[in-house]
Design a protein around this motif. Structure first.
Motif, short mmCIF file in Angstrom:
data_model
loop_
_atom_site.label_atom_id
_atom_site.label_comp_id
_atom_site.label_asym_id
_atom_site.label_seq_id
_atom_site.Cartn_x
_atom_site.Cartn_y
_atom_site.Cartn_z
N ALA A 150 0.83 -1.21 0.00
CA ALA A 150 0.00 0.00 0.00
C ALA A 150 0.86 1.26 0.00
O ALA A 150 0.57 2.22 -0.73
CB ALA A 150 -0.94 0.00 1.21
N VAL A 151 1.92 1.25 0.79
CA VAL A 151 2.81 2.42 0.86
C VAL A 151 3.55 2.59 -0.47
O VAL A 151 3.61 3.69 -1.02
CB VAL A 151 3.80 2.28 2.03
CG1 VAL A 151 4.82 3.42 1.99
CG2 VAL A 151 3.07 2.27 3.35
N VAL A 152 4.10 1.50 -0.99
CA VAL A 152 4.84 1.58 -2.26
C VAL A 152 3.93 2.06 -3.39
O VAL A 152 4.30 2.96 -4.17
CB VAL A 152 5.46 0.21 -2.61
CG1 VAL A 152 6.03 0.23 -4.03
CG2 VAL A 152 6.55 -0.15 -1.61
N ASN A 153 2.73 1.51 -3.48
CA ASN A 153 1.80 1.90 -4.54
C ASN A 153 1.39 3.36 -4.42
O ASN A 153 1.28 4.08 -5.43
CB ASN A 153 0.56 1.01 -4.52
CG ASN A 153 0.87 -0.42 -4.95
OD1 ASN A 153 1.87 -0.67 -5.62
ND2 ASN A 153 0.02 -1.35 -4.56
N ALA A 154 1.17 3.81 -3.19
CA ALA A 154 0.78 5.21 -2.98
C ALA A 154 1.91 6.16 -3.40
O ALA A 154 1.66 7.21 -4.02
CB ALA A 154 0.41 5.44 -1.53
#
Length: 255
Positions: A150-154
């Motif tokens: 989730a952090v990487v995609n954001a």
């Protein structure tokens, strides 16, 4: 009168092979076999402990360290090859600039600039639910693969020019995967806390983190059970270039 010991007429003792004596002999023989087998197996070690045995976690740690050494060796060789190629390829400045831009996009070149670093961590060992929340289950207290993703995609959505997870640069084929509560990234194993650094416009990156539904859900667990969440602004960061293999492996139909 002759001595009984010298007399051929002296009493002769015979072993009485009764069932009880047969059983006793068998027990002693089995015990001896067990002692010999134990000795050969132990070879001087304590069989009651597993200190002499190679645990799976130890094997994983060794392989991870070996992969790290190989990555460093590969990076050094690649730098030498690139230096030789730039010296002897006879290309024009325009062609070199085009190649440099492609390498930058691929993530194989160093990248510098302002950045954000997001740190995720498991809840404390004695974590308890905040008032109004149910008591936590074991899975509520650890970082999961979807949290890191989730952090990487954001950050990608926020316009990150490059991202580094722990000490490794991500490229288009990188897979952020977790087994249990450990991260496996490009052949290396990591334990929390997990640090994700992205170079780019800090305001845009922070907005992408704030508006991500997956991260909003994660924040509920931060509030309820104390999972770690920290965002740091950094003025100047240099991300390493990706130095691993870029060969693609894919399935093929059987003929």
């Amino acid at each position: 009168m002759s001595n009984s010991a010298d007399s051929p007429q002296g009493p002769v003792h015979r072993f009485d092979w009764r069932p009880v004596r047969l059983l006793s002999a068998a027990v002693f023989a089995l015990a001896g076999l067990i002692f010999v087998t134990s000795f050969n197996t132990a070879k001087g070690t304590n069989l009651r402990t597993d200190g002499s045995l190679l645990k799976l976690s130890d094997l994983i740690e060794q392989r991870s360290a070996k992969n790290g050494d190989l990555d460093e060796s590969t990076a050094s060789v690649r730098d030498d090859v690139d230096a030789l190629a730039r010296r002897d390829d006879g290309s024009t400045k325009a062609e070199d600039a085009k190649l440099g831009a492609l390498e930058q996009s691929a993530g194989t070149r160093k990248l510098s600039g302002p950045a954000l670093t997001v740190t995720l961590n498991d809840a404390p060992p004695n974590a308890q639910a905040a008032p109004g929340y149910p008591e936590p289950q074991a899975n509520d207290l650890v970082i999961h693969q979807q949290d890191l993703q989730a952090v990487v995609n954001a950050l990608w959505k926020g316009g990150a020019k490059g991202i580094q997870v722990m000490d490794q640069r991500l490229i288009s084929t990188s897979a952020v995967r977790c087994v249990g509560n450990t991260l496996i990234l490009q052949g290396r194993v990591y334990s929390p806390p997990y640090k994700i650094t992205a170079v780019g416009d800090q305001s845009a990156l922070e907005k992408a983190l704030t508006t991500s539904p997956a991260i909003q859900n994660y924040q509920l667990y931060v509030k309820a059970y104390g999972l770690g969440w920290k965002v740091d602004e950094r003025e100047a960061v240099t991300l390493p270039g990706y130095s691993g293999t870029v060969d693609l492996h894919y399935a093929k139909p059987v003929k």
